[in-house]
Design a protein around this motif. Sequence first.
Motif, PDB file in Angstrom:
ATOM      1  N   UNK A  56       0.832  -1.199   0.000  1.00 34.15           N
ATOM      2  CA  UNK A  56       0.000   0.000   0.000  1.00 34.15           C
ATOM      3  C   UNK A  56       0.864   1.245   0.000  1.00 34.15           C
ATOM      4  N   UNK A  57       0.661   2.116  -0.995  1.00 34.65           N
ATOM      5  CA  UNK A  57       1.503   3.293  -1.152  1.00 34.65           C
ATOM      6  C   UNK A  57       0.777   4.602  -0.983  1.00 34.65           C
ATOM      7  N   UNK A  58      -0.237   4.633  -0.112  1.00 30.51           N
ATOM      8  CA  UNK A  58      -0.822   5.911   0.267  1.00 30.51           C
ATOM      9  C   UNK A  58       0.095   6.616   1.259  1.00 30.51           C
ATOM     10  N   UNK A  59      -0.383   7.711   1.846  1.00 25.77           N
ATOM     11  CA  UNK A  59       0.444   8.488   2.764  1.00 25.77           C
ATOM     12  C   UNK A  59       0.925   7.636   3.937  1.00 25.77           C
ATOM     13  N   UNK A 102      -4.228  12.004   7.373  1.00 27.39           N
ATOM     14  CA  UNK A 102      -3.207  13.029   7.160  1.00 27.39           C
ATOM     15  C   UNK A 102      -2.691  13.540   8.497  1.00 27.39           C
ATOM     16  N   UNK A 103      -3.600  13.814   9.420  1.00 25.61           N
ATOM     17  CA  UNK A 103      -3.194  14.285  10.748  1.00 25.61           C
ATOM     18  C   UNK A 103      -2.260  13.292  11.442  1.00 25.61           C
ATOM     19  N   UNK A 104      -2.555  11.999  11.328  1.00 26.50           N
ATOM     20  CA  UNK A 104      -1.795  10.994  12.060  1.00 26.50           C
ATOM     21  C   UNK A 104      -0.567  10.475  11.315  1.00 26.50           C
ATOM     22  N   UNK A 105      -0.215  11.101  10.208  1.00 29.67           N
ATOM     23  CA  UNK A 105       0.954  10.637   9.448  1.00 29.67           C
ATOM     24  C   UNK A 105       2.245  10.639  10.271  1.00 29.67           C
ATOM     25  N   UNK A 106       2.612  11.736  10.952  1.00 27.96           N
ATOM     26  CA  UNK A 106       3.852  11.686  11.744  1.00 27.96           C
ATOM     27  C   UNK A 106       3.818  10.643  12.855  1.00 27.96           C
ATOM     28  N   UNK A 107       2.716  10.581  13.603  1.00 22.43           N
ATOM     29  CA  UNK A 107       2.632   9.644  14.723  1.00 22.43           C
ATOM     30  C   UNK A 107       2.641   8.200  14.253  1.00 22.43           C
ATOM     31  N   UNK A 108       1.969   7.935  13.134  1.00 21.86           N
ATOM     32  CA  UNK A 108       1.950   6.567  12.609  1.00 21.86           C
ATOM     33  C   UNK A 108       3.343   6.157  12.141  1.00 21.86           C
ATOM     34  N   UNK A 109       4.045   7.041  11.450  1.00 24.70           N
ATOM     35  CA  UNK A 109       5.401   6.726  11.023  1.00 24.70           C
ATOM     36  C   UNK A 109       6.304   6.402  12.192  1.00 24.70           C
ATOM     37  N   UNK A 110       6.214   7.199  13.256  1.00 21.16           N
ATOM     38  CA  UNK A 110       7.028   6.949  14.441  1.00 21.16           C
ATOM     39  C   UNK A 110       6.669   5.622  15.098  1.00 21.16           C
TER      40      UNK A 110
END
Length: 390
Positions: A16-19, A351-359
């Motif tokens: 899956x290549x979404x955000x 979109x909001x949770x992109x940084x937290x999910x990556x971490x």
Amino acid sequence: MSQLSVDPPSDVLVVGGGIIGLVTAWRSAQQGLRTALVDPAPGGGAAQVAAGMLAAVTELHYGEETLLALNLASAARYPSFVTELTEASGEELGYRRCGTLSVALDADDRAHLREVHALQQRSGLASEWLSGRECRRLEPMLAPGVRGGLRADDDHQIDPRRLAKALVIACERAGVRFHRQWADRLTVVRDRATGAVLADGTELAADQVVLAGGSHSGLLTGLPLDIPVRPVKGQVLRLRIPAAPSTYPPFLQRTVRAVVRGSEVYLVPRENGELVIGATSEEQGYDTTVTAGGVYELLRDAHELVPGITELPLIETRAGLRPGSPDNAPLIGPTLLPGLLLATGHYRNGVLLTPATGDAMAHALTTGELPEAARPFTPKRFSVREGSAV
């Protein structure tokens, strides 16, 4: 029947290549893990439709107080995340600290917004009640009938299309290997996820597989788990705000949102002159048809908020699919199947949770466990395997 080809094994395979899939792959590669990503069009999907509101305050709903903590943590990470990603990709992301104004159009809306304000205050959030006149002083294009509103300066915005493009570039520069086609099925060997087979028969082996397919996450063949993610359709319009003389105030300076006739509507002014209007919420399965009714309702409701929008050029209509979960919260981290992790189900907060999910995913991929802030969102909270609920 074609002969299967075999690619070199990876430490991590992201399907899956979404955000969310992209940020997981980027953070994985930054940890020194050999990372591959499978998607026919990385950066596409919901990112092309999302409005990009970073709205931890105004998106607070009753019963979602646990999710609020993660939303706030991710919102706080955004400034440093944007700086890092801009440097890694060389791309501007359209990040704006513009704030949000939620307004009421009648007495019932005003009473509801007062209740929302009380919930925000109980939750320790910063929002300010404004009279109708004060709302119009902030945003002169608002309709005269606005009865009051909530000003939330901590809610910002980003352009999801730019964000997705930047993440693709950052992944490429970090060494992520892209396979631009569909994953056909999950490979499971001796009760462990070991990779995936692509549509052309290529076998991809990996120590860990991350399923980040958004609303399609549960459709991958070979899954021995129930992935409780469903598609929730949203239709969005894009209008163009003509350049105005420097002596004129901007058409809108901040995101404006309201509930009109029971339906939420928002107007997000971009720094590039676009005005994004959304979004419907429809349980229509995997249908992404733009409908005349959806366009009409959005324009009608937006016109009640800002009558001047009817003079703007309509440049695009799109429909996308939010990945909804049973409790409207994401599924992040290891599953009951060894070797398989999830990063999906973010619903309206992807979109909001992109940084937290990556971490969180970087932590899970390197330690096998979720960080404390993400533990309430383990997929195991309602995973079902072989007919047993856990």
